[in-house]
Each structure stands twice: as C-alpha cells, then as structure tokens.
Design a protein around this motif. Structure first.
Motif, PDB file in Angstrom:
ATOM      1  N   ALA A   1      19.372   0.216 -22.987  1.00 20.18           N
ATOM      2  CA  ALA A   1      18.823  -0.920 -23.732  1.00 20.18           C
ATOM      3  C   ALA A   1      18.307  -1.994 -22.774  1.00 20.18           C
ATOM      4  O   ALA A   1      17.236  -2.576 -23.000  1.00 20.18           O
ATOM      5  CB  ALA A   1      19.883  -1.500 -24.665  1.00 20.18           C
ATOM      6  N   GLU A   2      19.054  -2.245 -21.701  1.00 23.60           N
ATOM      7  CA  GLU A   2      18.610  -3.223 -20.703  1.00 23.60           C
ATOM      8  C   GLU A   2      17.334  -2.755 -20.022  1.00 23.60           C
ATOM      9  O   GLU A   2      16.420  -3.544 -19.775  1.00 23.60           O
ATOM     10  CB  GLU A   2      19.700  -3.464 -19.659  1.00 23.60           C
ATOM     11  CG  GLU A   2      20.798  -4.371 -20.124  1.00 23.60           C
ATOM     12  CD  GLU A   2      21.796  -4.694 -19.026  1.00 23.60           C
ATOM     13  OE1 GLU A   2      21.402  -4.750 -17.839  1.00 23.60           O
ATOM     14  OE2 GLU A   2      22.974  -4.885 -19.364  1.00 23.60           O
ATOM     15  N   ARG A   3      17.257  -1.468 -19.700  1.00 24.27           N
ATOM     16  CA  ARG A   3      16.053  -0.935 -19.066  1.00 24.27           C
ATOM     17  C   ARG A   3      14.843  -1.090 -19.976  1.00 24.27           C
ATOM     18  O   ARG A   3      13.756  -1.448 -19.522  1.00 24.27           O
ATOM     19  CB  ARG A   3      16.246   0.528 -18.684  1.00 24.27           C
ATOM     20  CG  ARG A   3      17.073   0.711 -17.455  1.00 24.27           C
ATOM     21  CD  ARG A   3      17.140   2.153 -17.030  1.00 24.27           C
ATOM     22  NE  ARG A   3      17.919   2.246 -15.803  1.00 24.27           N
ATOM     23  CZ  ARG A   3      18.524   3.324 -15.401  1.00 24.27           C
ATOM     24  NH1 ARG A   3      18.451   4.435 -16.100  1.00 24.27           N
ATOM     25  NH2 ARG A   3      19.207   3.321 -14.273  1.00 24.27           N
TER      26      ARG A   3
ATOM     27  N   ARG B   1      26.660 -17.066 -12.949  1.00 28.32           N
ATOM     28  CA  ARG B   1      26.104 -16.105 -13.909  1.00 28.32           C
ATOM     29  C   ARG B   1      24.621 -15.887 -13.653  1.00 28.32           C
ATOM     30  O   ARG B   1      24.132 -14.764 -13.705  1.00 28.32           O
ATOM     31  CB  ARG B   1      26.318 -16.588 -15.343  1.00 28.32           C
ATOM     32  CG  ARG B   1      27.706 -16.360 -15.879  1.00 28.32           C
ATOM     33  CD  ARG B   1      27.791 -16.569 -17.382  1.00 28.32           C
ATOM     34  NE  ARG B   1      27.228 -17.814 -17.848  1.00 28.32           N
ATOM     35  CZ  ARG B   1      27.879 -18.974 -17.913  1.00 28.32           C
ATOM     36  NH1 ARG B   1      29.129 -19.057 -17.528  1.00 28.32           N
ATOM     37  NH2 ARG B   1      27.268 -20.050 -18.365  1.00 28.32           N
ATOM     38  N   LEU B   2      23.910 -16.966 -13.374  1.00 25.51           N
ATOM     39  CA  LEU B   2      22.485 -16.867 -13.087  1.00 25.51           C
ATOM     40  C   LEU B   2      22.246 -16.010 -11.854  1.00 25.51           C
ATOM     41  O   LEU B   2      21.349 -15.155 -11.841  1.00 25.51           O
ATOM     42  CB  LEU B   2      21.891 -18.266 -12.892  1.00 25.51           C
ATOM     43  CG  LEU B   2      20.400 -18.345 -12.627  1.00 25.51           C
ATOM     44  CD1 LEU B   2      19.609 -17.762 -13.783  1.00 25.51           C
ATOM     45  CD2 LEU B   2      19.986 -19.791 -12.385  1.00 25.51           C
TER      46      LEU B   2
ATOM     47  N   GLU C   1      20.407 -10.927  -9.595  1.00 27.86           N
ATOM     48  CA  GLU C   1      20.633  -9.711  -8.812  1.00 27.86           C
ATOM     49  C   GLU C   1      20.396  -8.466  -9.655  1.00 27.86           C
ATOM     50  O   GLU C   1      19.798  -7.501  -9.186  1.00 27.86           O
ATOM     51  CB  GLU C   1      22.056  -9.706  -8.240  1.00 27.86           C
ATOM     52  CG  GLU C   1      22.254 -10.705  -7.122  1.00 27.86           C
ATOM     53  CD  GLU C   1      23.698 -10.815  -6.675  1.00 27.86           C
ATOM     54  OE1 GLU C   1      24.524  -9.976  -7.091  1.00 27.86           O
ATOM     55  OE2 GLU C   1      23.998 -11.749  -5.919  1.00 27.86           O
ATOM     56  N   LYS C   2      20.840  -8.501 -10.917  1.00 29.80           N
ATOM     57  CA  LYS C   2      20.598  -7.367 -11.821  1.00 29.80           C
ATOM     58  C   LYS C   2      19.103  -7.176 -12.038  1.00 29.80           C
ATOM     59  O   LYS C   2      18.609  -6.057 -12.045  1.00 29.80           O
ATOM     60  CB  LYS C   2      21.263  -7.595 -13.181  1.00 29.80           C
ATOM     61  CG  LYS C   2      22.721  -7.365 -13.230  1.00 29.80           C
ATOM     62  CD  LYS C   2      23.167  -7.517 -14.682  1.00 29.80           C
ATOM     63  CE  LYS C   2      24.623  -7.749 -14.836  1.00 29.80           C
ATOM     64  NZ  LYS C   2      24.989  -7.999 -16.239  1.00 29.80           N
TER      65      LYS C   2
ATOM     66  N   LEU D   1      14.155  -4.284 -11.336  1.00 31.87           N
ATOM     67  CA  LEU D   1      12.754  -4.246 -10.949  1.00 31.87           C
ATOM     68  C   LEU D   1      12.541  -3.251  -9.821  1.00 31.87           C
ATOM     69  O   LEU D   1      11.543  -2.519  -9.819  1.00 31.87           O
ATOM     70  CB  LEU D   1      12.270  -5.642 -10.529  1.00 31.87           C
ATOM     71  CG  LEU D   1      12.066  -6.624 -11.657  1.00 31.87           C
ATOM     72  CD1 LEU D   1      11.741  -8.009 -11.115  1.00 31.87           C
ATOM     73  CD2 LEU D   1      10.974  -6.164 -12.606  1.00 31.87           C
ATOM     74  N   ARG D   2      13.460  -3.189  -8.878  1.00 33.45           N
ATOM     75  CA  ARG D   2      13.345  -2.191  -7.804  1.00 33.45           C
ATOM     76  C   ARG D   2      13.392  -0.786  -8.381  1.00 33.45           C
ATOM     77  O   ARG D   2      12.632   0.083  -7.966  1.00 33.45           O
ATOM     78  CB  ARG D   2      14.457  -2.373  -6.781  1.00 33.45           C
ATOM     79  CG  ARG D   2      14.231  -3.535  -5.869  1.00 33.45           C
ATOM     80  CD  ARG D   2      15.246  -3.588  -4.758  1.00 33.45           C
ATOM     81  NE  ARG D   2      14.975  -4.724  -3.908  1.00 33.45           N
ATOM     82  CZ  ARG D   2      15.890  -5.534  -3.434  1.00 33.45           C
ATOM     83  NH1 ARG D   2      17.156  -5.314  -3.694  1.00 33.45           N
ATOM     84  NH2 ARG D   2      15.563  -6.555  -2.677  1.00 33.45           N
TER      85      ARG D   2
END
Length: 134
Positions: free
Chosen positions: A32-34, A117-118, A123-124, A129-130
C-alpha cells in the motif's frame, strides 16, 4: 513427556501462524505504501514536466526522461548542468532554513518527537524513491 512434546509442537505452530499473519499484514502495508509513493512520484514527475516546480525542474525532467541524467545524479552533484546546480542550491538553502528554524524552536518534547518522526518518514521516502528508481 509426550504431552509436553505435543504442547511444545502446538505452541510452535501457533507462533508460526502468528508470525505468518504478521508477515502478511506487513507485506500488505508495504505494498500500500509503495502504491501511494508511486502515485506521489507520478504527480511529482507531472509537476516537473509541466514546469509547476520551475523551469529548472522542467528541463531536468526532460533530461531524466531521455536518460541523460537521473534524480540521484542531480541530488548527488554528478549532474553539473546549470539547472541541476540551481536545484541543488535551492535545496541547500531550503534545508538550511529548515535546520535553523528547528534549532530556534522551543525545544519542546512534542517538537522533538515530531522532528524525529519527520526524519524517519524522510528516510523511508528516500529509501522508497531509491527502490522506485532502481
């Protein structure tokens, strides 16, 4: 002894099932995140192409589209074009202002937790994106 053994085996089965369930839920969350990140990436690319993010990004996105450069090359200083230099300069100025604002903040626990958190979310995002770009 055999009741002990049967109990141990049943416990292992239950734990294995719980782990599988957690793994499956995590996989769904990651997917879902992807998907959400892919949609955001598409919007970002569209905004660049339209010039909404400035003429520098419009030119750079055109160059990305024809494989003359990459986002990583732009961000990491490998792309030495005037547009990439301008984008890096703007990003550096923005980052500097953000850092200064954070340092000038009241140092409250809420602000520090929010910043942490930010940082984790950033980082996520960078990692995602990588993954998308590779």
């Amino acid at each position: 002894m055999s009741d002990d053994f049967a109990s141990t085996i049943e416990n292992i089965r239950q734990q294995t099932a719980a782990i599988r369930s957690e793994r499956d839920a995590l996989r769904k969350e990651i997917e879902a995140e992807r998907e959400a990140n892919a949609e955001l990436k598409e919007k970002l690319v569209a905004a660049r192409r339209s010039g909404e993010l400035g003429s520098e990004w419009r030119v750079l996105q055109q160059r990305i589209d024809i494989f003359q450069t990459t986002e990583d090359d732009i961000y990491n200083g490998i792309d030495l074009s005037p547009e990439a230099r301008s984008v890096r300069k703007t990003m550096g100025e923005y980052y500097g202002r953000a850092q200064q604002e954070m340092q000038e903040g009241d140092g409250s626990e809420e602000l520090l937790a929010s910043n942490a958190r930010l940082d984790r979310e950033r980082e996520k995002l960078v990692e995602t994106l990588r993954d998308l770009l590779s």
